[in-house]
Design a protein around this motif. Structure first.
Motif, PDB file in Angstrom:
ATOM      1  N   LEU A  99      28.463  33.319  27.196  1.00 59.65           N
ATOM      2  CA  LEU A  99      27.140  32.975  27.747  1.00 59.65           C
ATOM      3  C   LEU A  99      26.549  34.134  28.539  1.00 59.65           C
ATOM      4  N   PRO A 100      27.312  34.812  29.414  1.00 60.37           N
ATOM      5  CA  PRO A 100      26.765  36.020  30.041  1.00 60.37           C
ATOM      6  C   PRO A 100      26.439  37.116  29.026  1.00 60.37           C
ATOM      7  N   PHE A 101      27.244  37.250  27.980  1.00 59.27           N
ATOM      8  CA  PHE A 101      26.924  38.224  26.931  1.00 59.27           C
ATOM      9  C   PHE A 101      25.537  37.958  26.359  1.00 59.27           C
ATOM     10  N   LEU A 102      25.253  36.697  26.040  1.00 57.67           N
ATOM     11  CA  LEU A 102      23.945  36.344  25.490  1.00 57.67           C
ATOM     12  C   LEU A 102      22.841  36.510  26.524  1.00 57.67           C
ATOM     13  N   ALA A 103      23.169  36.213  27.792  1.00 56.10           N
ATOM     14  CA  ALA A 103      22.175  36.380  28.860  1.00 56.10           C
ATOM     15  C   ALA A 103      21.817  37.853  29.048  1.00 56.10           C
ATOM     16  N   PHE A 104      22.822  38.717  29.061  1.00 56.78           N
ATOM     17  CA  PHE A 104      22.567  40.151  29.193  1.00 56.78           C
ATOM     18  C   PHE A 104      21.831  40.691  27.971  1.00 56.78           C
ATOM     19  N   LEU A 105      22.146  40.164  26.787  1.00 56.01           N
ATOM     20  CA  LEU A 105      21.443  40.580  25.575  1.00 56.01           C
ATOM     21  C   LEU A 105      19.976  40.172  25.652  1.00 56.01           C
ATOM     22  N   TRP A 106      19.716  38.968  26.132  1.00 56.91           N
ATOM     23  CA  TRP A 106      18.335  38.510  26.326  1.00 56.91           C
ATOM     24  C   TRP A 106      17.611  39.400  27.331  1.00 56.91           C
ATOM     25  N   LEU A 107      18.263  39.686  28.452  1.00 59.21           N
ATOM     26  CA  LEU A 107      17.651  40.514  29.482  1.00 59.21           C
ATOM     27  C   LEU A 107      17.364  41.913  28.958  1.00 59.21           C
ATOM     28  N   ALA A 108      18.309  42.495  28.233  1.00 57.46           N
ATOM     29  CA  ALA A 108      18.157  43.867  27.748  1.00 57.46           C
ATOM     30  C   ALA A 108      17.056  43.982  26.709  1.00 57.46           C
ATOM     31  N   THR A 109      16.964  43.018  25.813  1.00 59.69           N
ATOM     32  CA  THR A 109      15.993  43.129  24.726  1.00 59.69           C
ATOM     33  C   THR A 109      14.612  42.603  25.110  1.00 59.69           C
ATOM     34  N   THR A 110      14.576  41.586  25.980  1.00 61.00           N
ATOM     35  CA  THR A 110      13.297  40.954  26.324  1.00 61.00           C
ATOM     36  C   THR A 110      12.612  41.636  27.494  1.00 61.00           C
ATOM     37  N   HIS A 111      13.366  41.970  28.533  1.00 60.61           N
ATOM     38  CA  HIS A 111      12.754  42.514  29.746  1.00 60.61           C
ATOM     39  C   HIS A 111      12.936  44.021  29.898  1.00 60.61           C
ATOM     40  N   LEU A 112      14.064  44.538  29.453  1.00 61.48           N
ATOM     41  CA  LEU A 112      14.268  45.986  29.540  1.00 61.48           C
ATOM     42  C   LEU A 112      13.751  46.709  28.309  1.00 61.48           C
ATOM     43  N   ARG A 113      13.342  45.950  27.299  1.00 61.23           N
ATOM     44  CA  ARG A 113      12.748  46.477  26.071  1.00 61.23           C
ATOM     45  C   ARG A 113      13.686  47.433  25.341  1.00 61.23           C
ATOM     46  N   LEU A 114      14.979  47.165  25.411  1.00 62.78           N
ATOM     47  CA  LEU A 114      15.947  47.970  24.680  1.00 62.78           C
ATOM     48  C   LEU A 114      16.068  47.447  23.253  1.00 62.78           C
TER      49      LEU A 114
END
Length: 243
Positions: free
Chosen positions: A146-161
């Motif tokens: 779940l943290p893996f998916l949360a960090f993936l969401w944060l990185a792709t959605t908000h950090l635009r990676l």
């Protein structure tokens, strides 16, 4: 051959999870971990209670947010998946042994008291000790994925990676979180927790990344940990004259 499904939730499929939803999920993971380490339970079947809450609380939170789509974390289990469990379980054992030897050569290591105590158990007590590790290890996978998916969401959605970079960020971040959760177990031995436990965690997360199936990474985790438990138990029960 049909295209393999992507990771769930981070990009809005099969349902979106908002920022508040991810915060709720991370709080549920933290609360579940707190239940695991604070609820007193020494003997079976009481030991099933904290272990089951550890896995159950985040899944209930996920079901609250995604309704029937909470099952997107999981996949089918057949002979192929069982083979993948053993493949990644063996890889995790090899990786953790290599990291463990390296840490040992660099300095002292701290024993896991739960594992060390298994050597003095009877056969029945050993089996009863293994049973609650099944929901607990499922909980440990949830604590990681779940943290893996949360960090993936944060990185792709908000950090635009990019997606690939985001996966790398999510692997590292969730593995560090998992290793940090083991610090009290290993007497706050930072090198051992992050070097050995963190290394094994990366392999187990790769099991989920490869299969998109939490049952596979959980099965690999069970194989990895039960191998250590069984070796400790068997080594202490071999008659001295046969060693």
């Amino acid at each position: 051959m049909p295209a393999r499904a992507d990771f769930p939730y981070y990009d809005g499929r099969p349902v979106p999870i908002t920022g508040r939803g991810w915060i709720l999920l991370m709080l549920s993971v933290a609360g579940a971990f707190a239940a695991l380490i604070t609820i007193p339970a020494e003997t079976f079947p009481a030991t099933l209670v904290p272990a089951s809450l550890f896995a159950g609380i985040p899944l209930l939170a996920l079901a609250h947010l995604t309704k029937r789509h909470w099952t997107a974390l999981f996949g089918p289990v057949g002979l192929k998946q069982v083979g993948q469990m053993f493949l990644f379980g063996i890889l995790a054992i090899i990786a953790s042994l290599a990291a463990g030897v390296t840490v040992y050569l660099l300095g002292s290591v701290a024993p896991n008291p739960a594992v060390a105590g298994m050597g003095a158990m009877s056969g029945t007590a050993f089996v009863l000790r293994l049973i609650p590790t099944i929901p607990q290890l499922l909980g440990e996978e949830i604590l990681s994925i779940l943290p893996f998916l949360a960090f993936l969401w944060l990185a792709t959605t908000h950090l635009r990676l990019g997606r690939t970079t985001g996966i790398g960020v999510a692997i590292v971040s969730s593995s560090l979180l998992f290793a940090a959760a083991h610090l009290p177990t290993y007497d706050w031995h930072w090198v051992q927790s992050f070097g050995v436990i963190g290394t094994a965690r990366v392999v187990l997360t790769l099991a989920y990344i490869w299969t998109r199936n939490l049952w596979v990474s959980t099965g690999a985790h069970v194989i990895n940990d039960w191998s250590e438990f069984s070796f400790t138990f068997a080594a202490s029960h071999v008659p001295i004259g046969t060693r």
